[in-house]
Design an enzyme around this catalytic site. Structure first.
Site, PDB file in Angstrom:
ATOM      1  N   GLY A  46      13.186  -3.794   5.341  1.00 52.45           N
ATOM      2  CA  GLY A  46      12.890  -3.117   4.066  1.00 52.45           C
ATOM      3  C   GLY A  46      14.126  -2.378   3.574  1.00 52.45           C
ATOM      4  N   GLY A  64     -11.264   1.467  -5.359  1.00 53.71           N
ATOM      5  CA  GLY A  64     -11.854   0.233  -5.876  1.00 53.71           C
ATOM      6  C   GLY A  64     -11.468  -0.066  -7.310  1.00 53.71           C
ATOM      7  N   GLU A  72      -1.752  13.461   3.462  1.00 51.15           N
ATOM      8  CA  GLU A  72      -2.597  12.282   3.611  1.00 51.15           C
ATOM      9  C   GLU A  72      -2.629  11.876   5.089  1.00 51.15           C
ATOM     10  OE1 GLU A  72      -0.867   8.394   2.917  1.00 51.15           O
ATOM     11  OE2 GLU A  72      -2.534   7.854   1.620  1.00 51.15           O
ATOM     12  N   SER A 130       3.851   4.620   2.651  1.00 55.42           N
ATOM     13  CA  SER A 130       3.751   6.076   2.777  1.00 55.42           C
ATOM     14  C   SER A 130       4.797   6.777   1.907  1.00 55.42           C
ATOM     15  CB  SER A 130       3.977   6.460   4.239  1.00 55.42           C
ATOM     16  OG  SER A 130       5.232   5.955   4.652  1.00 55.42           O
ATOM     17  N   GLU A 171       4.801   2.970  -5.012  1.00 56.46           N
ATOM     18  CA  GLU A 171       3.334   3.135  -4.922  1.00 56.46           C
ATOM     19  C   GLU A 171       3.056   3.747  -3.561  1.00 56.46           C
ATOM     20  OE1 GLU A 171       1.088   2.500  -7.160  1.00 56.46           O
ATOM     21  OE2 GLU A 171       2.072   1.179  -8.587  1.00 56.46           O
ATOM     22  N   CYS A 176      -5.178   3.658  -0.075  1.00 57.19           N
ATOM     23  CA  CYS A 176      -4.381   4.707  -0.722  1.00 57.19           C
ATOM     24  C   CYS A 176      -5.279   5.534  -1.633  1.00 57.19           C
ATOM     25  CB  CYS A 176      -3.230   4.096  -1.492  1.00 57.19           C
ATOM     26  SG  CYS A 176      -3.741   2.820  -2.632  1.00 57.19           S
ATOM     27  N   THR A 177      -6.370   4.929  -2.123  1.00 56.58           N
ATOM     28  CA  THR A 177      -7.278   5.631  -3.036  1.00 56.58           C
ATOM     29  C   THR A 177      -8.512   6.205  -2.324  1.00 56.58           C
ATOM     30  OG1 THR A 177      -8.241   3.480  -3.485  1.00 56.58           O
ATOM     31  CG2 THR A 177      -6.675   4.315  -5.120  1.00 56.58           C
ATOM     32  N   LYS A 183       8.863  -8.341   1.867  1.00 54.60           N
ATOM     33  CA  LYS A 183       8.892  -7.772   3.223  1.00 54.60           C
ATOM     34  C   LYS A 183       7.500  -7.183   3.476  1.00 54.60           C
ATOM     35  CE  LYS A 183       9.225  -4.791   5.878  1.00 54.60           C
ATOM     36  NZ  LYS A 183       8.145  -4.580   6.894  1.00 54.60           N
ATOM     37  N   ALA A 197       2.334  -2.681   2.324  1.00 55.74           N
ATOM     38  CA  ALA A 197       1.710  -1.912   3.403  1.00 55.74           C
ATOM     39  C   ALA A 197       0.646  -2.770   4.102  1.00 55.74           C
ATOM     40  CB  ALA A 197       1.082  -0.655   2.826  1.00 55.74           C
TER      41      ALA A 197
HETATM   42  P1  NAD Z   1       4.344   2.490   5.849  1.00 52.75           P
HETATM   43  O1  NAD Z   1       5.068   3.409   4.935  1.00 52.75           O
HETATM   44  O2  NAD Z   1       4.391   2.773   7.299  1.00 52.75           O
HETATM   45  O3  NAD Z   1       4.909   0.988   5.678  1.00 52.75           O
HETATM   46  C1  NAD Z   1       4.846   0.307   4.452  1.00 52.75           C
HETATM   47  C2  NAD Z   1       5.925  -0.737   4.389  1.00 52.75           C
HETATM   48  O4  NAD Z   1       7.202  -0.101   4.299  1.00 52.75           O
HETATM   49  C3  NAD Z   1       6.004  -1.650   5.628  1.00 52.75           C
HETATM   50  O5  NAD Z   1       6.317  -2.948   5.204  1.00 52.75           O
HETATM   51  C4  NAD Z   1       7.144  -1.030   6.425  1.00 52.75           C
HETATM   52  O6  NAD Z   1       7.779  -1.931   7.272  1.00 52.75           O
HETATM   53  C5  NAD Z   1       8.061  -0.559   5.322  1.00 52.75           C
HETATM   54  N1  NAD Z   1       8.914   0.586   5.647  1.00 52.75           N
HETATM   55  C6  NAD Z   1       8.574   1.683   6.379  1.00 52.75           C
HETATM   56  N2  NAD Z   1       9.591   2.548   6.368  1.00 52.75           N
HETATM   57  C7  NAD Z   1      10.583   2.015   5.618  1.00 52.75           C
HETATM   58  C8  NAD Z   1      11.878   2.446   5.234  1.00 52.75           C
HETATM   59  N3  NAD Z   1      12.372   3.620   5.624  1.00 52.75           N
HETATM   60  N4  NAD Z   1      12.624   1.638   4.446  1.00 52.75           N
HETATM   61  C9  NAD Z   1      12.142   0.456   4.025  1.00 52.75           C
HETATM   62  N5  NAD Z   1      10.917  -0.014   4.362  1.00 52.75           N
HETATM   63  C10 NAD Z   1      10.155   0.759   5.157  1.00 52.75           C
HETATM   64  O7  NAD Z   1       2.841   2.411   5.336  1.00 52.75           O
HETATM   65  P2  NAD Z   1       1.570   1.700   6.001  1.00 52.75           P
HETATM   66  O8  NAD Z   1       1.147   2.472   7.193  1.00 52.75           O
HETATM   67  O9  NAD Z   1       1.802   0.238   6.136  1.00 52.75           O
HETATM   68  O10 NAD Z   1       0.500   1.873   4.830  1.00 52.75           O
HETATM   69  C11 NAD Z   1      -0.202   3.047   4.590  1.00 52.75           C
HETATM   70  C12 NAD Z   1       0.450   3.872   3.496  1.00 52.75           C
HETATM   71  O11 NAD Z   1       0.623   3.096   2.324  1.00 52.75           O
HETATM   72  C13 NAD Z   1      -0.421   5.036   3.069  1.00 52.75           C
HETATM   73  O12 NAD Z   1       0.405   6.153   2.843  1.00 52.75           O
HETATM   74  C14 NAD Z   1      -1.052   4.559   1.770  1.00 52.75           C
HETATM   75  O13 NAD Z   1      -1.490   5.579   0.916  1.00 52.75           O
HETATM   76  C15 NAD Z   1       0.081   3.778   1.198  1.00 52.75           C
HETATM   77  N6  NAD Z   1      -0.387   2.816   0.203  1.00 52.75           N
HETATM   78  C16 NAD Z   1      -0.162   3.095  -1.112  1.00 52.75           C
HETATM   79  C17 NAD Z   1      -0.636   2.228  -2.086  1.00 52.75           C
HETATM   80  C18 NAD Z   1      -0.427   2.525  -3.542  1.00 52.75           C
HETATM   81  O14 NAD Z   1      -0.579   1.613  -4.336  1.00 52.75           O
HETATM   82  N7  NAD Z   1      -0.119   3.759  -3.937  1.00 52.75           N
HETATM   83  C19 NAD Z   1      -1.304   1.060  -1.706  1.00 52.75           C
HETATM   84  C20 NAD Z   1      -1.492   0.787  -0.356  1.00 52.75           C
HETATM   85  C21 NAD Z   1      -1.028   1.680   0.592  1.00 52.75           C
END
Ligand code: NAD
Length: 497
Positions: A217, A446, A384, A234, A255, A289-290, A175, A150
């Protein structure tokens, strides 16, 4: 201060990266494009996955402590490049520079952890019920690990996965987020230097990167040669990736989004709680995310505590994240602001009392953090929104606070502020918080690398980073060895010829 584009150009040169391609590199600091990187075609992506699969046949034969040596070299190079890499994190994802430095430090920490781990990939020996027999478990390399990451932790989350996968004997295909391609390419360049220093034992294709959007992805999720897909992002992304990988019986480690809450009790150290909650909900502009999204305060302190938090939100220093005095940087893009504005209006329509949340007039997307008093935990408080929005609720009985905390679809992080031992123990017990992370007298965000990181329910159930998370990157083999001259069957079954 120089423009983000000028800084990006300097850093791209330092890491030997071209800014001549077709996919824009945008800095959230001013929302402007600062160059272009080359998008990976589907054909190239498939070729990289296949090369990684051939690399696996060699890498799995290199002894694990030797594989650890590669990660040690990588960690050393990260130390040497910490400052410029942190600057690139800040320029591309907009987090304040101290958090950018913290992100690179987290990469260094997980390298150290993985190097130690490379000599500790232990299996068990198990007592057999049959005389003259021994049972044992071995952990073997798994295969190609695909990492989808992400934008908000553009490089640390990759490092959690990549360093463990490498010591476990698995090639990696990454990716990264299309919002942070340049810092990902810089990390890939640093790893390439480590691989070169390491020498011939590292096969071609051991680590590769796919630059582009969700379609790449999906390609990673669908490819049968990718044994494990570790996907961070997400819940919507995880719902799609999890199903695709499951359909081909691959493994996934998800995650996903959080909706984290803290409880502030009457015995809490309120100054400490205030600082922790302020960082929790405003730090990284609510884009962790946290991040703290819900605050559950005892009715006897609710009004005072929320008033203090409102004052902190109204005065917190928001601005260019390269300035060390800045505590809150920009939102990643216009879409993030639209999501925030939509949530605020839904909350108002549901009877929520909103303070803050205004957009600050300057280039880029800068917002004042918002605090919302909701009549009930419902509607927008159950999802969220990746922005600095905090819902506050009051409680009378501790059990009711726990019910509120657990009453959402996500299960990532949680915390309680208390000096009452019974409350602290109850919170971390089987009937307390239902989250993967349950802290006492610390905020929700954190985490350190030493623990297993991840969450339950719609957060996806995966665990990464420390503790025994490494097991996800290996395959377990159970062996029963007969060193007797007889052939007793298990469970006393008889089969005499
Ligand atoms: P996002 O879901 O838009 O994208 C994350 C990644 O997934 C990107 O690389 C994107 O290109 C890819 N992606 C998106 N849709 C996909 C699909 N259908 N198939 C395959 N790949 C796909 O998320 P974001 O906006 O980059 O990040 C924010 C989100 O990430 C928040 O929901 C946050 O809580 C979460 N996050 C979770 C953790 C954790 O460890 N739980 C850590 C960091 C961020």
């Amino acid at each position: 201060m120089k423009s983000p584009a000028e800084d990006i150009e300097t850093l791209a040169k330092l890491f030997g990266l071209s800014l001549d391609g077709n996919l824009p590199v945008v800095s959230p600091i001013d929302g402007r494009s600062a160059g272009l990187v080359v998008e990976t075609t589907h054909e190239d992506a498939t070729a990289k996955i296949e090369l990684a699969n051939s690399a696996f046949l060699h890498w799995r034969k290199v002894p694990a402590p030797r594989r650890g040596e590669l990660v040690r070299l990588f960690g050393q190079l990260l130390r040497e490049h910490k400052e410029p890499l942190a600057q690139l994190v800040t320029l591309e994802c907009g987090k304040p520079i101290s958090e950018g430095l913290g992100e690179v430090q987290e990469m260094i920490d997980i390298c150290d952890f993985a190097v130690g781990l490379s000599r500790q990939l232990y299996g068990l020996t198990i007592a057999s019920e049959r005389p003259g027999h021994r049972m044992m478990e071995s952990w073997h390399p798994l295969g190609v690990v695909g990492i989808i990451s992400a934008f908000n932790f553009p490089v640390a989350v990759w490092a959690w996965n990549a360093t463990l996968a490498l010591v476990c004997g698995d090639p990696i295909v990454w990716k990264p987020s299309e919002k942070t391609p340049l810092v990902s390419l810089a990390v890939q360049a640093i790893l390439a230097m480590a691989i070169e220093d390491f020498g011939k034992e590292a096969p071609e294709g051991l680590s590769s990167i796919l630059i582009g959007g969700a379609d790449l992805g999906q390609l990673l999720a669908d490819h049968p040669a990718v044994s494990l897909v570790s996907a961070t992002g997400s819940t919507a992304m995880g719902r799609s990736v999890g199903v695709r990988v499951a359909q081909r019986f691959g493994r996934s480690l998800l995650e996903l989004g959080g909706n984290n809450a803290s409880i502030v009790t009457p015995s809490a150290d309120l100054d400490l709680a205030l600082r922790a909650c302020a960082f929790g909900f405003m730090g990284t502009a609510g884009q962790r995310c946290t991040s703290l999204r819900r605050l559950i305060v005892h009715e006897s302190l609710h009004d005072d505590f929320v008033t203090r938090l409102r004052a902190a939100a109204a005065s917190i220093r928001i601005g260019d994240p390269r300035d060390p005095a800045t505590l809150v940087g920009p939102l990643v893009d216009e879409a993030a602001f639209e999501a925030m504005a939509a949530t605020l209006s839904t909350a108002r329509a549901a009877g929520g009392k909103v303070t803050g949340g205004e957009r600050i007039e300057q280039e880029g997307v800068y917002v004042r953090p918002a605090i919302i008093e909701m009549p009930h935990q419902s509607g927008p408080a159950l999802i969220e929104t990746f922005a600095p929005i905090l819902y506050v609720f009051r409680y009378a009985e501790f059990e009711d606070a726990i019910a509120l905390l657990n009453g959402v679809p996500q299960g990532l992080s949680s915390s309680v502020f208390t000096n009452d031992m019974r409350e602290a123990e109850f919170f971390t017990s089987a009937t307390g918080s239902d989250c993967g992370i349950a802290n006492v007298n610390i905020g929700t965000s954190g985490a350190e690398i030493g623990g297993a990181f991840g969450g339950e329910k719609e957060t996806g159930g995966g665990r990464e980073s420390g503790s025994d998370s490494w097991r996800a990157y290996m395959r377990r083999q159970t062996s029963t060895i007969n060193y007797s001259r007889d052939l007793p069957l298990a469970q006393g079954v008889r089969f005499e010829l």
